[in-house]
Design a protein around this motif. Structure first.
Motif, PDB file in Angstrom:
ATOM      1  N   VAL A   1      26.650  58.899 -76.951  1.00 29.21           N
ATOM      2  CA  VAL A   1      27.857  58.037 -76.783  1.00 29.21           C
ATOM      3  C   VAL A   1      27.511  57.137 -75.337  1.00 29.21           C
ATOM      4  N   ALA A   2      27.514  58.090 -74.449  1.00 29.25           N
ATOM      5  CA  ALA A   2      27.605  57.429 -72.798  1.00 29.25           C
ATOM      6  C   ALA A   2      26.334  56.559 -72.823  1.00 29.25           C
ATOM      7  N   ALA A   3      24.884  56.961 -73.128  1.00 33.93           N
ATOM      8  CA  ALA A   3      24.049  56.204 -73.066  1.00 33.93           C
ATOM      9  C   ALA A   3      23.834  54.999 -73.707  1.00 33.93           C
ATOM     10  N   PHE A   4      24.722  55.053 -75.061  1.00 32.79           N
ATOM     11  CA  PHE A   4      24.668  53.806 -75.704  1.00 32.79           C
ATOM     12  C   PHE A   4      25.474  52.882 -75.246  1.00 32.79           C
ATOM     13  N   ARG A   5      26.923  53.415 -74.570  1.00 34.96           N
ATOM     14  CA  ARG A   5      27.506  52.483 -73.911  1.00 34.96           C
ATOM     15  C   ARG A   5      27.055  51.671 -72.713  1.00 34.96           C
ATOM     16  N   ASP A   6      26.312  52.495 -71.791  1.00 31.92           N
ATOM     17  CA  ASP A   6      25.525  51.785 -70.790  1.00 31.92           C
ATOM     18  C   ASP A   6      24.650  50.705 -71.256  1.00 31.92           C
ATOM     19  N   TYR A   7      23.934  51.326 -72.405  1.00 30.55           N
ATOM     20  CA  TYR A   7      22.762  50.276 -72.796  1.00 30.55           C
ATOM     21  C   TYR A   7      23.279  48.981 -73.216  1.00 30.55           C
ATOM     22  N   GLN A   8      24.306  49.021 -74.002  1.00 28.41           N
ATOM     23  CA  GLN A   8      25.178  47.955 -74.669  1.00 28.41           C
ATOM     24  C   GLN A   8      25.600  46.913 -73.640  1.00 28.41           C
ATOM     25  N   LEU A   9      25.964  47.484 -72.364  1.00 27.05           N
ATOM     26  CA  LEU A   9      26.805  46.717 -71.590  1.00 27.05           C
ATOM     27  C   LEU A   9      25.840  46.243 -70.382  1.00 27.05           C
ATOM     28  N   ASN A  10      24.636  46.860 -70.113  1.00 29.83           N
ATOM     29  CA  ASN A  10      23.866  46.637 -68.997  1.00 29.83           C
ATOM     30  C   ASN A  10      22.336  46.282 -69.556  1.00 29.83           C
ATOM     31  N   LYS A  11      22.132  46.465 -70.560  1.00 33.31           N
ATOM     32  CA  LYS A  11      20.634  46.290 -70.812  1.00 33.31           C
ATOM     33  C   LYS A  11      20.309  45.376 -72.304  1.00 33.31           C
ATOM     34  N   ALA A  12      21.227  45.585 -73.172  1.00 31.81           N
ATOM     35  CA  ALA A  12      21.086  44.884 -74.438  1.00 31.81           C
ATOM     36  C   ALA A  12      20.891  43.451 -74.386  1.00 31.81           C
ATOM     37  N   TRP A  13      20.015  43.001 -75.355  1.00 27.01           N
ATOM     38  CA  TRP A  13      19.791  41.361 -75.577  1.00 27.01           C
ATOM     39  C   TRP A  13      20.931  40.906 -76.096  1.00 27.01           C
TER      40      TRP A  13
ATOM     41  N   TRP B   1      20.793  39.059 -79.072  1.00 28.28           N
ATOM     42  CA  TRP B   1      20.733  39.482 -80.475  1.00 28.28           C
ATOM     43  C   TRP B   1      21.339  40.707 -80.869  1.00 28.28           C
ATOM     44  N   GLU B   2      21.291  41.615 -79.985  1.00 25.49           N
ATOM     45  CA  GLU B   2      21.933  43.080 -80.140  1.00 25.49           C
ATOM     46  C   GLU B   2      23.364  42.863 -80.249  1.00 25.49           C
ATOM     47  N   HIS B   3      23.883  42.179 -79.369  1.00 23.95           N
ATOM     48  CA  HIS B   3      25.338  41.854 -79.231  1.00 23.95           C
ATOM     49  C   HIS B   3      25.635  41.083 -80.598  1.00 23.95           C
ATOM     50  N   GLN B   4      24.603  40.286 -80.924  1.00 25.45           N
ATOM     51  CA  GLN B   4      24.960  39.655 -82.408  1.00 25.45           C
ATOM     52  C   GLN B   4      25.117  40.708 -83.566  1.00 25.45           C
ATOM     53  N   ALA B   5      24.043  41.596 -83.518  1.00 24.06           N
ATOM     54  CA  ALA B   5      24.157  42.497 -84.546  1.00 24.06           C
ATOM     55  C   ALA B   5      25.256  43.389 -84.489  1.00 24.06           C
ATOM     56  N   ILE B   6      26.018  43.657 -83.532  1.00 19.75           N
ATOM     57  CA  ILE B   6      27.032  44.645 -83.105  1.00 19.75           C
ATOM     58  C   ILE B   6      28.282  44.045 -83.844  1.00 19.75           C
ATOM     59  N   THR B   7      28.291  42.777 -83.828  1.00 21.62           N
ATOM     60  CA  THR B   7      29.555  42.069 -84.661  1.00 21.62           C
ATOM     61  C   THR B   7      29.751  42.814 -85.900  1.00 21.62           C
ATOM     62  N   ARG B   8      28.824  43.006 -86.602  1.00 17.02           N
ATOM     63  CA  ARG B   8      28.983  43.689 -88.092  1.00 17.02           C
ATOM     64  C   ARG B   8      28.441  44.851 -88.195  1.00 17.02           C
ATOM     65  N   ALA B   9      28.739  45.802 -86.920  1.00 14.59           N
ATOM     66  CA  ALA B   9      28.301  47.301 -86.975  1.00 14.59           C
ATOM     67  C   ALA B   9      29.782  48.097 -87.210  1.00 14.59           C
TER      68      ALA B   9
ATOM     69  N   VAL C   1      21.133  32.128 -78.295  1.00 15.56           N
ATOM     70  CA  VAL C   1      21.390  32.236 -79.717  1.00 15.56           C
ATOM     71  C   VAL C   1      20.371  31.247 -80.553  1.00 15.56           C
ATOM     72  N   LEU C   2      20.395  29.924 -79.996  1.00 15.18           N
ATOM     73  CA  LEU C   2      19.377  28.862 -80.512  1.00 15.18           C
ATOM     74  C   LEU C   2      17.992  29.337 -80.296  1.00 15.18           C
ATOM     75  N   GLY C   3      17.662  29.908 -79.227  1.00 16.73           N
ATOM     76  CA  GLY C   3      16.369  30.229 -78.806  1.00 16.73           C
ATOM     77  C   GLY C   3      15.971  31.312 -80.037  1.00 16.73           C
ATOM     78  N   MET C   4      16.835  32.341 -80.334  1.00 19.88           N
ATOM     79  CA  MET C   4      16.487  33.544 -81.425  1.00 19.88           C
ATOM     80  C   MET C   4      16.229  32.695 -82.760  1.00 19.88           C
ATOM     81  N   ARG C   5      17.087  31.760 -83.023  1.00 23.61           N
ATOM     82  CA  ARG C   5      17.005  31.483 -84.290  1.00 23.61           C
ATOM     83  C   ARG C   5      15.525  30.432 -84.491  1.00 23.61           C
ATOM     84  N   GLU C   6      15.294  29.819 -83.400  1.00 26.64           N
ATOM     85  CA  GLU C   6      14.091  29.067 -83.430  1.00 26.64           C
ATOM     86  C   GLU C   6      12.907  30.089 -83.520  1.00 26.64           C
ATOM     87  N   LYS C   7      13.236  31.040 -83.039  1.00 28.35           N
ATOM     88  CA  LYS C   7      11.999  32.127 -83.166  1.00 28.35           C
ATOM     89  C   LYS C   7      11.769  32.567 -84.585  1.00 28.35           C
TER      90      LYS C   7
END
Length: 928
Positions: free
Chosen positions: A743-755, A757-765, A799-805
């Motif tokens: 849990v601790a590693a997941f929190r650190d990753y999400q707050l400091n390393k995640a892209w 698009w990963e935060h977009q994904a977590i909106t519906r997790a 967000v626009l860049g990810m959508r264009e890809k």
């Protein structure tokens, strides 16, 4: 000499006991004779009539007897029988014992008699011939299998006992006699000890005709010989007989519904594949119907219509109703492999396989008929189920059954027998007979299928039925008729296939798409025709055949699902459960119970879970096709089903994990994507990640092993198919990251390393299974991530860049598969103004505004979030409503295309112009 009257007088017996003795003697001439011969029997009744004759008391009696030779053994066993049966009859006739006590006491008497006779005679024979051993020098024992009512723990007071003798392994005694010869001698001695009539009567009549090859077979077989016989030569009626088969010597446990442990369990496991088929076995219905017809013919020939066991509406018909379901379903559902008839009926009611009213009436009739059977036997200790003929005998039975006269008794009896007969006929009525009227109306269809018409005549007949392309339909039917798969069918299967096809032709013609429907149904029948049981199911159940045609007509996806999993045909038999709203609590309990039956057998557990999932999905699909489910409701149900299966899987898999260090793992599954947003479809994969919160030094290794096992459990293709495809790419660092995170590693990753698009994904997790505390910790992290301060312009750019890809990747894919009219088509999911654009809009607006409006962190679905965004004045209410409508309609169209087997989710652009404009308008407004 101490007479009965003197004994009663000397003991100042109260009037109620005297009346009870008088009733005993009036209703049972056999009991009167026993009492007149032996005053000790009356004294035993006087002292002990208030308590049942239990097995411990039987054992004490035999231990006190001076059994020194064969004659003394026979005398002791017969005297025990007199005491046990007399007290049992007394208690039954005077309302002190119920049916269960009578059956249990008599069964236990048979078991202790068999065990005692076997033990003494084996000891005596060993002094003459040496001890029987196998090649390893291990002592061998006689195995006695109780069949019929003895095996079921339901023995009558004057019934014979059906036995099969066996021994474990070949070998010879220490003095050179073969084990076969030794146990044959022993078997004969045991039979004589029980069956021979002496001055003290008999113990039980013994019937050995159920053994392999019947009266022509050897008296005793080795276990290997038993297995070989039933695997290669066992007949259908022997399957029926073995349902109640139970080892009663040297092991005895009448209360055990299955087969105990040791030798009993070994023989049961050896013969299980013979008795209970691996799959649903609807051939049993026809086989048992034929067996009952044979019995009925014998009854008529012998003038036994008044036989309450074998006659119409009798005991045997109740037993057949219970046992046909055991034969059909016992291989898949081991809980049905129990023995007592009343217990089977109750279980069938609990499982929804028989209506409650039917089970109640059958159970009540069974108790009445078995009580009557006993009273017929009580009269003269005779094995009879015939109603009496003389007035005196009729009066005696009526009194024993607590009726004022014969007419009142007969009225009640006939009422019970009529109910049983009606229920039996409803269960076993031959579909070929019951549907004869409808089949008489299928002359054209039969003529077409059986090739009785010329080509032009057949085409005209098909056109008249409603087939617009009669020529192609006839060609297809003719090709099916000439196909090797059809021609190579066993005779019985081909007859069933031929009986079904006219109905298929007729029913398909009534659908809106007759040619397509016929093609789908015949494809299904072709795929299942080698499984005779499935053909039998459809032949026996016209309603199921109607539903198959309707479902195949409505959806090629559903037709293909049935073809892949034909075991689902069973779900069509009960429309109450087929169309009932799912009760996930009850479903979970049912799945857990099924898995527990195969504890230790991973392959069977994996198949069981897959069958459960397929059946659940199929029931939902049937309701969907029937327009009984809104799309959102269906998605909720499919998501809840996936959660249930994930949860039970964790509980099932964890005990198998090598090196596990605690009983309950500190481990959780987080759902993303459609699972997280509760938008699962029929074929959706599961986007999941694994988290744990455990400081044990071995935790990382154990939970990594656990996660891998879960992934294999879901993705493995077994004989029952696939459970779910899982996608683990959303875990920290994606495919290059660890399979499971703290849990601790997941929190650190999400707050400091995640892209982003990963935060977009977590909106519906969301948390979906496992440790609830970890679920709470995840939700706190999710909210912390979503509510952090963001540079909106930078967020917009990413967000626009990810959508264009994504659009660039999809553009290449669409060009490769484009058709000539694709410029007029709109791709629902990936097109500009489509489903993904709606999702990106909602995700961006949540990330951009959640710091100021924490309520946006709720995982409530895109439509609800659009309405919430409007309520918060982030977007206009009218715009939000139009986009929500567009999103809902897109999903409905996507779902409808899936049901029609169309993988590319394209529709005519002109049909969704307003929806595209609504989404693109909001897109331009939000992203400038």
């Amino acid at each position: 000499m101490l007479t009965q009257d003197n004994l009663l007088a000397q003991n100042h017996v109260n009037a109620s006991f005297s009346a009870a003795i008088q009733r005993l003697q009036e209703c049972s001439l056999f009991s009167a004779r026993l009492l007149s011969k032996d005053a000790d029997l009356l004294n035993d009744l006087l002292q002990n009539h208030q308590q049942a004759y239990v097995i411990a008391e039987m054992q004490q009696f035999l231990e006190a007897a001076n059994i020194v030779d064969e004659k003394a053994l026979k005398k002791a066993l017969r005297q025990l029988r007199q005491r046990v049966i007399l007290r049992t009859i007394y208690r039954d006739l005077n309302g002190l014992a119920d049916l269960q006590e009578v059956l249990q006491t008599t069964t236990q008497l048979a078991e202790i008699s068999l065990n005692t006779a076997t033990q003494y005679h084996q000891t005596w024979l060993e002094t003459l011939h040496g001890k029987p051993v196998n090649k390893s020098g291990e002592l061998q024992r006689l195995i006695v299998v109780g069949m019929g009512k003895l095996g079921g723990g339901e023995l009558n007071v004057s019934s014979d006992i059906d036995l099969i003798f066996a021994y474990e392994e070949e070998g010879e005694t220490t003095q050179g006699l073969s084990n076969q010869d030794f146990f044959t001698k022993l078997g004969k001695k045991v039979i004589s000890a029980l069956d021979e009539v002496t001055e003290d009567g008999f113990v039980f009549r013994v019937d050995m005709r159920l053994r392999p090859f019947g009266s022509e077979g050897v008296l005793v077989s080795s276990v290997d010989a038993l297995e070989e016989y039933y695997q290669n030569q066992g007949r259908e009626w022997e399957r029926y007989a073995w349902i109640k088969g139970r080892v009663v010597c040297p092991e005895s446990n009448a209360q055990n519904n299955k087969s105990g442990t040791g030798l009993g369990a070994n023989i049961h496991e050896l013969l299980r594949p013979f008795i209970f088929r691996k799959y649903l076995d609807y051939n049993a219905l026809a086989s048992m119907r034929e067996l009952k017809l044979q019995i009925h013919r014998d009854v008529l020939q012998k003038g036994q219509t008044d036989n309450i066991k074998l006659g119409r509406g009798g005991i045997r018909e109740i037993e057949f109703i219970a046992q046909v379901f055991q034969l059909m379903r016992g291989g898949r559902d081991t809980s049905l492999q129990i023995k007592p008839t009343l217990a089977v009926l109750a279980l069938l009611k609990d499982k929804g396989l028989l209506p409650e009213k039917m089970v109640s009436e059958l159970s009540e009739a069974y108790v009445f008929l078995r009580n009557l059977e006993h009273r017929l036997m009580y009269v003269d200790d005779a094995q009879t189920q015939e109603l009496p003929k003389s007035d005196e005998a009729k009066s005696r039975i009526a009194k024993a059954m607590h009726f004022a006269d014969w007419d009142a008794f007969l009225t009640k009896l006939n009422s019970y027998r009529q109910n049983v007969q009606q229920h039996f006929d409803a269960t076993f009525t031959d579909a070929n007979t019951s549907q004869q009227a409808s089949r008489d109306c299928l002359e054209a269809e039969k003529s077409v299928w059986n090739g009785l018409l010329t080509m032009s005549g057949a085409e005209q007949a098909l056109q008249k039925l409603g087939y617009s392309d009669a020529q192609e339909t006839y060609r297809r039917l003719n090709a099916l008729h000439q196909a090797n798969r059809y021609l190579q069918l066993p005779e019985l299967s081909r007859q069933r296939f031929d009986a079904l096809m006219p109905h298929v032709i007729s029913l398909a013609a009534t659908m809106q798409n007759p040619e397509v429907t016929l093609m789908r149904v015949t494809d299904l029948l072709e795929s299942i025709c080698r499984r005779a049981s499935y053909l039998a199911l459809l032949a026996e159940h016209a309603q199921a055949m109607h539903l198959v045609v309707k479902l195949c007509s409505s959806s090629p996806w559903l037709a293909n699902y049935l073809t892949q999993h034909p075991i689902l045909l069973d779900e069509l038999l009960d429309t109450r459960t087929l169309y009932a709203a799912p009760d996930f609590t009850a479903m979970r309990a049912d799945l857990v119970k099924r898995l527990a039956e195969f504890e230790g057998d991973v392959e069977r557990q994996m198949d069981t879970m897959r069958h459960f999932k397929h059946a659940s999905v199929f029931r939902l699909a049937a309701q969907d096709i029937n327009d009984e489910l809104a799309l959102e409701t269906l998605s909720d149900y499919l998501s809840a089903l996936a959660e249930l299966i994930l949860s039970v899987s964790l509980e099932t898999i964890w005990p198998y994990i090598k090196g596990k260090h605690m009983e309950i793992p500190k481990f959780a599954v987080i759902g993303y994507g459609k699972l997280g947003g509760k938008e699962l479809g029929y074929a959706s994969d599961l986007d999941i990640i694994f988290l744990y919160d455990d400081n044990a030094p071995e935790a990382s290794e154990v939970y990594a092993r656990f996660a891998q096992r879960i992934n294999n459990w879901f993705n493995s293709l077994t004989s029952a198919g696939l459970l779910y495809e899982t996608d683990l790419q959303l875990r920290p660092d994606g495919n290059s990251g660890l399979l499971v995170s703290t849990v601790a590693a997941f929190r650190d990753y999400q707050l400091n390393k995640a892209w982003v698009w990963e935060h977009q994904a977590i909106t519906r997790a969301r948390f979906v299974a496992g440790d609830g505390e970890i679920g709470k910790a995840f939700e706190q992290i999710r909210i912390e991530v979503l509510t952090q301060t963001r540079d909106v312009e930078k967020l917009k750019t990413e967000v626009l860049g990810m959508r264009e890809k994504m659009r660039a990747a999809q553009s290449t894919s669409l060009k490769n598969s484009a058709g000539k009219n694709d410029t007029e088509m709109f791709e629902l999911k990936n097109g500009a103004g489509g489903i993904i654009d709606v999702e990106f809009l909602v995700q961006f607006l949540v990330l951009a505004n959640a710091e100021q409006h924490p309520q946006l962190t709720q995982n409530i679905g895109n439509i609800a979030l659009l309405k919430l965004l409007a309520t918060l004045n982030i977007i206009e209410a009218e715009t939000a409503e139009k986009v929500a409508i567009a999103y809902r309609e897109y999903r409905k169209m996507q779902h409808a295309l899936k049901l029609q087997g169309i993988t590319q989710t394209k529709v005519e652009a002109s049909s969704v112009v307003a929806h595209i404009e609504a989404v693109t308008s909001l897109w331009k407004h939000v992203f400038n």
